[in-house]
Enzyme design. Structure first.
Site, PDB file in Angstrom:
ATOM      1  N   LYS A   1       0.892  -1.168   0.000  1.00  0.00           N
ATOM      2  CA  LYS A   1       0.000   0.000   0.000  1.00  0.00           C
ATOM      3  C   LYS A   1       0.930   1.218   0.000  1.00  0.00           C
ATOM      4  O   LYS A   1       1.414   1.655   1.037  1.00  0.00           O
ATOM      5  CB  LYS A   1      -0.878  -0.028   1.260  1.00  0.00           C
ATOM      6  CG  LYS A   1      -2.196   0.728   1.165  1.00  0.00           C
ATOM      7  CD  LYS A   1      -2.101   2.189   0.839  1.00  0.00           C
ATOM      8  CE  LYS A   1      -1.540   3.010   1.976  1.00  0.00           C
ATOM      9  NZ  LYS A   1      -1.153   4.387   1.557  1.00  0.00           N
TER      10      LYS A   1
ATOM     11  N   GLU B   1       9.782   1.233  10.714  1.00  0.00           N
ATOM     12  CA  GLU B   1      10.880   2.173  10.468  1.00  0.00           C
ATOM     13  C   GLU B   1      10.268   3.555  10.596  1.00  0.00           C
ATOM     14  O   GLU B   1       9.583   4.020   9.683  1.00  0.00           O
ATOM     15  CB  GLU B   1      11.450   1.993   9.048  1.00  0.00           C
ATOM     16  CG  GLU B   1      11.962   0.611   8.733  1.00  0.00           C
ATOM     17  CD  GLU B   1      13.235   0.269   9.470  1.00  0.00           C
ATOM     18  OE1 GLU B   1      13.796   1.136  10.158  1.00  0.00           O
ATOM     19  OE2 GLU B   1      13.663  -0.894   9.369  1.00  0.00           O
TER      20      GLU B   1
ATOM     21  N   CYS C   1      14.175  10.153   6.726  1.00  0.00           N
ATOM     22  CA  CYS C   1      14.121   9.897   8.165  1.00  0.00           C
ATOM     23  C   CYS C   1      15.527   9.829   8.774  1.00  0.00           C
ATOM     24  O   CYS C   1      15.677   9.909   9.982  1.00  0.00           O
ATOM     25  CB  CYS C   1      13.324   8.643   8.469  1.00  0.00           C
ATOM     26  SG  CYS C   1      13.807   7.276   7.441  1.00  0.00           S
TER      27      CYS C   1
ATOM     28  N   GLU D   1      11.514  16.262  14.415  1.00  0.00           N
ATOM     29  CA  GLU D   1      12.109  16.126  13.090  1.00  0.00           C
ATOM     30  C   GLU D   1      11.455  17.131  12.136  1.00  0.00           C
ATOM     31  O   GLU D   1      10.231  17.127  11.979  1.00  0.00           O
ATOM     32  CB  GLU D   1      11.788  14.696  12.646  1.00  0.00           C
ATOM     33  CG  GLU D   1      12.471  14.210  11.453  1.00  0.00           C
ATOM     34  CD  GLU D   1      12.047  12.762  11.156  1.00  0.00           C
ATOM     35  OE1 GLU D   1      10.897  12.366  11.450  1.00  0.00           O
ATOM     36  OE2 GLU D   1      12.875  12.031  10.612  1.00  0.00           O
TER      37      GLU D   1
HETATM   38  P1  ADP Z   1       3.446  11.351   6.256  1.00  0.00           P
HETATM   39  O1  ADP Z   1       2.687  12.200   7.229  1.00  0.00           O
HETATM   40  O2  ADP Z   1       4.832  11.784   6.075  1.00  0.00           O
HETATM   41  O3  ADP Z   1       2.721  11.147   4.962  1.00  0.00           O
HETATM   42  P2  ADP Z   1       2.523   8.899   7.354  1.00  0.00           P
HETATM   43  O4  ADP Z   1       3.079   8.075   8.427  1.00  0.00           O
HETATM   44  O5  ADP Z   1       1.249   9.608   7.642  1.00  0.00           O
HETATM   45  O6  ADP Z   1       3.636   9.927   6.923  1.00  0.00           O
HETATM   46  O7  ADP Z   1       2.307   8.031   6.037  1.00  0.00           O
HETATM   47  C1  ADP Z   1       3.132   6.949   5.679  1.00  0.00           C
HETATM   48  C2  ADP Z   1       2.266   5.864   5.082  1.00  0.00           C
HETATM   49  O8  ADP Z   1       1.296   5.480   6.055  1.00  0.00           O
HETATM   50  C3  ADP Z   1       1.473   6.271   3.838  1.00  0.00           C
HETATM   51  O9  ADP Z   1       1.421   5.156   2.963  1.00  0.00           O
HETATM   52  C4  ADP Z   1       0.099   6.562   4.396  1.00  0.00           C
HETATM   53  O10 ADP Z   1      -0.942   6.379   3.448  1.00  0.00           O
HETATM   54  C5  ADP Z   1       0.003   5.510   5.478  1.00  0.00           C
HETATM   55  N1  ADP Z   1      -0.963   5.801   6.538  1.00  0.00           N
HETATM   56  C6  ADP Z   1      -1.265   6.999   7.085  1.00  0.00           C
HETATM   57  N2  ADP Z   1      -2.204   6.854   8.045  1.00  0.00           N
HETATM   58  C7  ADP Z   1      -2.494   5.526   8.109  1.00  0.00           C
HETATM   59  C8  ADP Z   1      -3.383   4.719   8.894  1.00  0.00           C
HETATM   60  N3  ADP Z   1      -4.173   5.253   9.820  1.00  0.00           N
HETATM   61  N4  ADP Z   1      -3.397   3.401   8.673  1.00  0.00           N
HETATM   62  C9  ADP Z   1      -2.595   2.838   7.736  1.00  0.00           C
HETATM   63  N5  ADP Z   1      -1.756   3.533   6.973  1.00  0.00           N
HETATM   64  C10 ADP Z   1      -1.692   4.860   7.147  1.00  0.00           C
END
Ligand code: ADP
Length: 504
Positions: free
Chosen positions: A197, A275, A309, A406
């Site tokens: 995903k 990570e 990161c 960060e």
């Molecule tokens: P950023 O804020 O830098 O985009 P995230 O941690 O929010 O970092 O996003 C990293 C990944 O996690 C993306 O693929 C995003 O779609 C996914 N993601 C964000 N929120 C959720 C959630 N509640 N459950 C599963 N995946 C998520």
């Protein structure tokens, strides 16, 4: 079999740039069970180029019912894939690597289109990401077990490694290729099937990888890519973390989301690799070679516009070399070329989206309001909405966001220190522990500091530390598990102990 569908023959990227025959740029489809599929709802979402704000693609906005089909396909495929020999998997991974290698230029362009990173960096990422597939194709054949001598004559103890099952990957936008390759290479080598995903900002690279994986002969259902927007991702994430038909989840992204996924995976005692974010210290001691330290600082801080990161987040500079380092650092920063990543001369692209831009701006304003001094930069750029000028700040204090969190942007925050103990204390005064860096020419100090610093990875006189052969991962709240290296395989195998008895 060659999949050359959804070919975009002529893509107007910007006022100046048009690409022809981007054969890996899939549009309107995700990849499940060896087929290009839409969401059941037919719903799609736009992929936007951060440099110019134009739409460069559309992908299906998949919901739980779509992802359930991918889980089913990956489980069916696992029944065959787990019985393939290590050599067979090695050969298929090598085929994939060869195709990835043949397509570096196109993969790089797709990455730049959707992430905004400069083309020169996208090429580096394509080669870096491809390197994981190559590496895991090589070590697939040496995933060995053990025979442990028994203290009882009539028994033999065997230890074998077996693939865990279907692995789900939730990946970020900052390395649209490498964060997938690092997980998928290990999982496929171990005999797992997978569902990716990708981040909603950068799904096109993931689909390009799927295109080549299938072309390489990786069987249907073994490598699947599902795409969902931010609104749907919560439910999709919950499904991936709680479905009994998913054996493990591997996530790269924010600490906040990582903690949520960790919690959800706990309900099924599911294998999870995380990570997460860092708050990397970059220490320059008095004995350092200042020119090398500046080169390392530029690489660590400004690569991908500071959106990695492992980017240096806090520069700790010893008192007596502070002014010299700052002066040379400023000169190097002033040479960065800000602009659209598709231009070959660009070295700093836009930030990924408005949310990220606002965060960077807020962090700098917070520091300046509390007394930080702007040496260079410190404002948005006239290049466009998402551009922020490379920034150097001194007089950073513990009450500033730049000290504790960060920034994920092109902002170098500098702190002056006097003693080695003080530097280590500051470096370790965070709940994060992903990467750290220090420059010193004093070998005793090098050994002392490398041992004392609390992070999963340490760069000593080096600003770029990631490599397929080396274990990547953090301590404290920066994550669990390791990716890359032979340790990366451990995330995707169960250790099975078999006791053979009555052997008299
Ligand atoms: P950023 O804020 O830098 O985009 P995230 O941690 O929010 O970092 O996003 C990293 C990944 O996690 C993306 O693929 C995003 O779609 C996914 N993601 C964000 N929120 C959720 C959630 N509640 N459950 C599963 N995946 C998520």
């Amino acid at each position: 079999m060659l999949i050359r569908l959804s070919v975009v023959n002529l893509l107007k990227i910007s006022k100046d740039i048009t690409y022809r025959n981007m054969h890996l740029l899939v549009s309107n489809k995700a990849f499940v069970n060896g087929e290009w599929v839409e969401a059941k709802s037919k719903d799609t979402f736009d992929v936007v180029n951060p440099a110019e704000g134009c739409v460069v693609g559309k992908v299906p906005n998949m919901s739980v019912e779509d992802v359930e089909l991918a889980i089913k396909a990956a489980n069916e495929a696992f029944e065959c894939w787990k019985h393939t020999t290590n050599k067979e998997r090695s050969v298929l991974l090598r085929n994939w690597y060869n195709l990835l290698n043949d397509n570096v230029e196109e993969l790089a362009k797709i990455m730049t289109l959707e992430s905004g990173k400069p083309l020169i960096e996208s090429r580096v990422e394509a080669n870096y990401g491809n390197g994981y597939i190559e590496y895991f194709s090589e070590i697939a054949r040496s995933i060995n077990g053990e025979i442990i001598p028994s203290s009882i004559k009539t028994k033999q103890y065997f230890v074998t490694k077996q693939p865990i099952g279907v692995a789900a990957f939730i990946t970020p936008w900052n390395f649209p290729h490498a964060m997938i390759a690092r997980k998928a290479g290990a999982a496929l080598a171990a005999g797992c099937t997978c569902i990716v995903k990708p981040a909603e900002d950068t799904p096109l690279t993931a689909l390009a990888l799927a295109n080549l994986a299938y072309e390489a002969g990786i069987p249907k259902g073994v490598f699947n890519v599902v795409t969902s927007d931010r609104k749907k991702v919560n439910k999709v994430g919950e499904l991936l973390c709680t479905s009994p038909d998913i054996a493990g989840v591997s996530f790269t992204g924010s600490t906040e989301v990582g903690k949520l996924l960790y919690k959800m995976c706990s309900t099924g005692i599911k294998r999870i690799g995380l990570e997460l974010g860092g708050n990397a210290p970059f220490i320059i001691f008095s004995s350092a070679n200042i020119d090398k330290a500046v080169t390392g600082a530029m690489q660590s801080k400004f690569r991908n516009c500071g959106q990695t990161c492992v980017s240096a987040n806090r520069f700790l500079i010893q008192d007596d070399i502070f002014d010299e380092f700052i002066s040379k650092f400023k000169d190097a920063i002033s040479k960065l070329v800000i602009g659209n990543g598709l231009n070959e001369t660009t070295t700093i692209g836009p930030l990924i989206n408005k949310q990220q831009f606002n965060k960077v701006e807020a962090f700098v304003n917070d520091a300046v309001d509390k007394g930080a001094k702007v040496i260079i930069g410190g404002s948005s750029s006239d290049q466009g909405e998402l551009y922020y000028t490379p920034t150097l700040l001194t007089d950073i204090k513990p009450n500033m966001k730049l000290y504790t969190e960060e920034v994920f942007g092109p902002v170098a925050a500098c702190i002056r220190f006097r003693t080695e103990e003080e530097a280590i204390q500051i470096a370790n005064s965070t709940r994060r522990g992903l990467a750290s860096y220090f420059y010193s020419e004093n070998y005793r100090q090098i050994f002392r500091v490398a041992k004392e610093i609390e992070s999963g990875m340490v760069g000593v006189n080096e600003g770029i530390i990631s490599a397929a052969e080396a274990p990547f991962g953090g301590v404290k709240e920066s994550g669990i598990g390791r990716e890359g290296s032979h340790h990366g395989i451990d995330e995707y195998v169960y250790i099975k102990y078999t006791c053979f008895g009555n052997l008299d």
